[in-house]
Design an enzyme around this catalytic site. Structure first.
Site, PDB file in Angstrom:
ATOM      1  N   ARG A   1      41.328 116.388  19.217  1.00 35.10           N
ATOM      2  CA  ARG A   1      42.671 116.819  18.844  1.00 35.10           C
ATOM      3  C   ARG A   1      42.543 118.068  17.991  1.00 35.10           C
ATOM      4  O   ARG A   1      41.639 118.180  17.150  1.00 35.10           O
ATOM      5  CB  ARG A   1      43.412 115.718  18.059  1.00 35.10           C
ATOM      6  CG  ARG A   1      43.846 114.530  18.914  1.00 35.10           C
ATOM      7  CD  ARG A   1      44.922 114.932  19.915  1.00 35.10           C
ATOM      8  NE  ARG A   1      45.426 113.800  20.678  1.00 35.10           N
ATOM      9  CZ  ARG A   1      45.014 113.470  21.902  1.00 35.10           C
ATOM     10  NH1 ARG A   1      44.053 114.182  22.477  1.00 35.10           N
ATOM     11  NH2 ARG A   1      45.550 112.446  22.529  1.00 35.10           N
TER      12      ARG A   1
ATOM     13  N   GLU B   1      49.281 123.255  19.543  1.00 36.15           N
ATOM     14  CA  GLU B   1      49.422 123.602  20.962  1.00 36.15           C
ATOM     15  C   GLU B   1      50.790 123.142  21.499  1.00 36.15           C
ATOM     16  O   GLU B   1      51.349 122.177  20.992  1.00 36.15           O
ATOM     17  CB  GLU B   1      48.292 122.958  21.777  1.00 36.15           C
ATOM     18  CG  GLU B   1      48.285 121.425  21.719  1.00 36.15           C
ATOM     19  CD  GLU B   1      47.083 120.803  22.425  1.00 36.15           C
ATOM     20  OE1 GLU B   1      47.330 119.998  23.336  1.00 36.15           O
ATOM     21  OE2 GLU B   1      45.929 121.108  22.063  1.00 36.15           O
TER      22      GLU B   1
ATOM     23  N   HIS C   1      43.906 122.116  27.175  1.00 37.83           N
ATOM     24  CA  HIS C   1      43.999 120.659  27.059  1.00 37.83           C
ATOM     25  C   HIS C   1      43.946 119.991  28.438  1.00 37.83           C
ATOM     26  O   HIS C   1      44.819 119.208  28.805  1.00 37.83           O
ATOM     27  CB  HIS C   1      45.280 120.251  26.311  1.00 37.83           C
ATOM     28  CG  HIS C   1      45.167 118.880  25.686  1.00 37.83           C
ATOM     29  ND1 HIS C   1      45.895 118.498  24.578  1.00 37.83           N
ATOM     30  CD2 HIS C   1      44.417 117.794  26.016  1.00 37.83           C
ATOM     31  CE1 HIS C   1      45.615 117.241  24.263  1.00 37.83           C
ATOM     32  NE2 HIS C   1      44.714 116.792  25.130  1.00 37.83           N
TER      33      HIS C   1
ATOM     34  N   LEU D   1      31.372 108.640  17.758  1.00 41.66           N
ATOM     35  CA  LEU D   1      30.573 108.101  18.861  1.00 41.66           C
ATOM     36  C   LEU D   1      31.276 106.869  19.443  1.00 41.66           C
ATOM     37  O   LEU D   1      30.759 105.759  19.419  1.00 41.66           O
ATOM     38  CB  LEU D   1      29.163 107.751  18.392  1.00 41.66           C
ATOM     39  CG  LEU D   1      28.131 107.536  19.506  1.00 41.66           C
ATOM     40  CD1 LEU D   1      27.783 108.857  20.174  1.00 41.66           C
ATOM     41  CD2 LEU D   1      26.863 106.882  18.950  1.00 41.66           C
TER      42      LEU D   1
ATOM     43  N   ARG E   1      32.635 106.335  10.875  1.00 41.07           N
ATOM     44  CA  ARG E   1      32.913 105.755   9.553  1.00 41.07           C
ATOM     45  C   ARG E   1      31.794 104.821   9.115  1.00 41.07           C
ATOM     46  O   ARG E   1      31.519 104.669   7.938  1.00 41.07           O
ATOM     47  CB  ARG E   1      34.249 105.012   9.574  1.00 41.07           C
ATOM     48  CG  ARG E   1      35.459 105.942   9.542  1.00 41.07           C
ATOM     49  CD  ARG E   1      36.751 105.175   9.644  1.00 41.07           C
ATOM     50  NE  ARG E   1      36.905 104.573  10.963  1.00 41.07           N
ATOM     51  CZ  ARG E   1      37.959 103.854  11.335  1.00 41.07           C
ATOM     52  NH1 ARG E   1      38.947 103.630  10.474  1.00 41.07           N
ATOM     53  NH2 ARG E   1      38.038 103.356  12.549  1.00 41.07           N
TER      54      ARG E   1
ATOM     55  N   ILE F   1      37.061 118.611  21.857  1.00 41.56           N
ATOM     56  CA  ILE F   1      37.783 118.040  23.000  1.00 41.56           C
ATOM     57  C   ILE F   1      38.626 116.847  22.541  1.00 41.56           C
ATOM     58  O   ILE F   1      39.081 116.057  23.369  1.00 41.56           O
ATOM     59  CB  ILE F   1      36.816 117.616  24.127  1.00 41.56           C
ATOM     60  CG1 ILE F   1      35.614 116.820  23.593  1.00 41.56           C
ATOM     61  CG2 ILE F   1      36.306 118.853  24.855  1.00 41.56           C
ATOM     62  CD1 ILE F   1      35.860 115.397  23.259  1.00 41.56           C
TER      63      ILE F   1
END
Length: 314
Positions: free
Chosen positions: A232, A261, A279, A151, A175, A230
């Site tokens: 990695r 990719e 991407h 977030l 975290r 969206i």
């Protein structure tokens, strides 16, 4: 005398002229082969590199650029730039926080709708004359539960769009909990996935998040849950995702990023409960303008003897 700049990315029309007008001579190495076999005479004079987080710049590559002074990551990500090696060599590293947040958030909602409402499949069916055969009963998004992994600025924008536009309930995992967040915090990704109808990956890449979404998380998401990535490709275990989709252990997935990719696992291409875009979530005319304007501002500050505007955190 112009400043030699090596770009790892293609530049949209008009931007090469802007860089050249600002005093830079552009050289391009937009594929692994070109970067590996860069002309040594060009390498000797490169003083700046423009790259993206998923390409980055290694210590070995820096060693091949003896005149290098600054590395600019076009977007927010810089996970494959060896920041420690750059610091050791006195090379500045900058990135583009906030430059493409809105575009990524918009694309995320588009992916959520596309995979939920089977937009690609309906479009393909109509184009082949199957209007009367497209009577799938697809669910809606309104009122469902959205779990956001990460977030941060982008994750918060996604949450705000989902809550405000679709009345979705929002949960998240970081975290640590955010004291001022109005959303429900989950201590683990697995607990978040178990609660959520949609699990959106918006966390940074890098070694700390590799395969954070694994087989256990996907099992927790369940047969009515959707995964959206969206962030990695490395954050999601590709083999586990393929197995989950093939076995209908989750309802579907939508990816803007894939581990490894631009190569996409062949098994993914046969799955009809998967939507993939190449991407492009962070690309829009507005975001490209924001990103490259900031890159130019950082370059001009550095070569003008001023502090850069957005140094990456050390």
């Amino acid at each position: 005398m112009t400043i030699a700049l090596l770009s790892h990315v293609e530049l949209d029309a008009g931007y090469p002229d802007r860089f050249e007008a600002a005093g830079f001579s552009l050289y391009f190495a937009t594929s692994p082969e070109k970067r590996t076999h860069l002309d040594p005479q060009i390498a000797q004079k490169i003083r700046a590199v423009l790259t993206i987080g998923s390409i980055g710049l290694s210590a070995t590559e820096m060693d091949a650029l003896p005149a290098l002074e600054i590395i600019c990551a076009q977007g927010v990500g810089f996970e494959h730039i060896d920041v420690a090696a750059a610091k050791q060599r006195g090379i500045h590293v900058t990135n583009g926080p906030g430059t493409n947040n809105a575009s990524v958030a918009d694309h995320t909602l588009a992916l959520m709708l596309a995979v939920t409402r089977k937009i690609p499949q309906f479009d393909a069916a109509v184009r082949t004359g199957e209007w009367k055969k497209t009577r799938w009963n697809t669910p809606g998004m309104a009122g469902k539960r959205l779990g956001v992994i990460g977030l941060g600025n982008i994750g918060a924008l996604i949450a705000r769009r989902a809550a405000g536009g679709f009345d979705m309930k929002i949960g998240y995992h970081n975290r640590r909990a955010q004291e001022d967040s109005p959303y429900r915090y989950f201590l683990t990704v697995t607990e978040l996935a178990e609660w959520a109808d949609y699990l959106v990956v918006a966390t940074p890449g890098g070694k700390n998040t590799v395969r954070l979404v694994d087989a256990a998380v996907l099992r927790a998401l369940g047969p009515e849950g959707f995964l959206i990535n969206i962030a990695r490709g490395s954050v999601v275990d590709s083999a586990a995702l393929i197995a989950s989709l093939r076995n209908n252990d989750i309802a579907g997935a939508a990816l803007d990023v894939v581990d490894g990719e631009p190569q996409v696992p062949a098994e993914m291409l046969t799955l009809d409960n998967l939507v993939i875009t190449p991407h492009v979530a962070g690309r829009s005319p507005e975001s490209v303008e924001n990103m490259l304007t900031l890159v130019l501002s950082n370059l001009e500050a550095h070569f003008g003897g001023r502090p850069v505007m957005t140094p990456v955190p050390e």
